[in-house]
Write an enzyme that holds these catalytic residues in place. Sequence first.
Site, PDB file in Angstrom:
ATOM      1  N   TYR A  31       0.718  -1.288   0.014  1.00  0.00           N
ATOM      2  CA  TYR A  31       0.035   0.093   0.132  1.00  0.00           C
ATOM      3  C   TYR A  31       0.898   1.456   0.026  1.00  0.00           C
ATOM      4  O   TYR A  31       1.852   1.144   0.608  1.00  0.00           O
ATOM      5  CB  TYR A  31      -1.006   0.054   1.210  1.00  0.00           C
TER       6      TYR A  31
ATOM      7  N   LYS B 212      -4.043  -4.278  -9.625  1.00  0.00           N
ATOM      8  CA  LYS B 212      -2.817  -4.278  -8.934  1.00  0.00           C
ATOM      9  C   LYS B 212      -1.708  -4.628  -9.807  1.00  0.00           C
ATOM     10  O   LYS B 212      -2.044  -5.439 -10.911  1.00  0.00           O
ATOM     11  CB  LYS B 212      -2.817  -5.300  -7.936  1.00  0.00           C
TER      12      LYS B 212
ATOM     13  N   HIS C  35      -6.167   2.165  -1.035  1.00  0.00           N
ATOM     14  CA  HIS C  35      -5.853   0.766  -1.800  1.00  0.00           C
ATOM     15  C   HIS C  35      -4.662   0.512  -2.179  1.00  0.00           C
ATOM     16  O   HIS C  35      -3.664   1.076  -2.364  1.00  0.00           O
ATOM     17  CB  HIS C  35      -6.803   0.724  -2.878  1.00  0.00           C
TER      18      HIS C  35
END
Length: 297
Positions: free
Chosen positions: A233, A273, A241
């Site tokens: 993070y 991600k 997020h």
Amino acid sequence: MEYRESFTKAMSEKAKIYLVGSNLEDGDGDDASSVVPVLYDVDDIAKIREHGVAGVLIGTLGGAPQQNVFLGVPLRLMMEEALWLVEVGHAVFRHVMGQDLIKSLKGLDGEKLQKFKDDRANDVAQQLEWKRANFLRKMKTLRGASDVAVPSDVINERDEQLMKQSIFIETKDTSAVIEPSLNDQTIDQRKICEQILRQNEKLRLNYKVYKKLREMGYFMSPGARFGGRYVAYPGDPLRYHSHLTVQDARSKDEEIDLLNMINGARLGTSVKKTWVLPGINENGDAEFYSVEWAGFG
């Protein structure tokens, strides 16, 4: 003023990390995979969070065991987190050997367990008495003291059950099992860090990656749910997020499975991600390579 001074003093002290299941006084110690670093005190949890370590709460709420988003103490750490906190001076290790923990748990079968039960029963009785008094006071106001059909000093069974269901069960902030005597059992901090790292080559590589990411300002959490070693993070997980799914570190001679790389990149893209593959170069420093799934046509 006294409260502020005591709070400042508490925050200045190092957090205590308990290595549960460890036997650190003989030989090279236990295998790192069998040792679980946990924190039992909420003040210690607050201290490490100030330094960028969130951990995972694993305690169960007494009245709601399925509410796994809001669990209580203890807080479990990844071994990398525990080692980093001790190395930089924010925490110290304490150890709870297997026989010590068993001894503490055995004590729950006798007077200590009965005391826990008595304290819980007294707390419930006091809350119920307070709720009954408030309920009767409210009913007396609503019904009037001269109401014969429904006396103001009578509580029906349904209202009694509702009051019992609304009893608040307090979740303690510290462990009632770990004996105070165990809290004083200190160990050589440098020695135990060396022992843990010496026993696990994969942990040694991952720890270099973890430290590098911490230097870059990332918060880390366990990444198994996203197919990685860590989820990184850009700040506190309560505010941001995660951006990266970081895999296990690899040495320069270790092969890369292309199928796993493709699957990881696709999974990372689907959960928004970046899939990161870290490696350790010839100089022992961590390097990072990212892979993202791209569409064609």
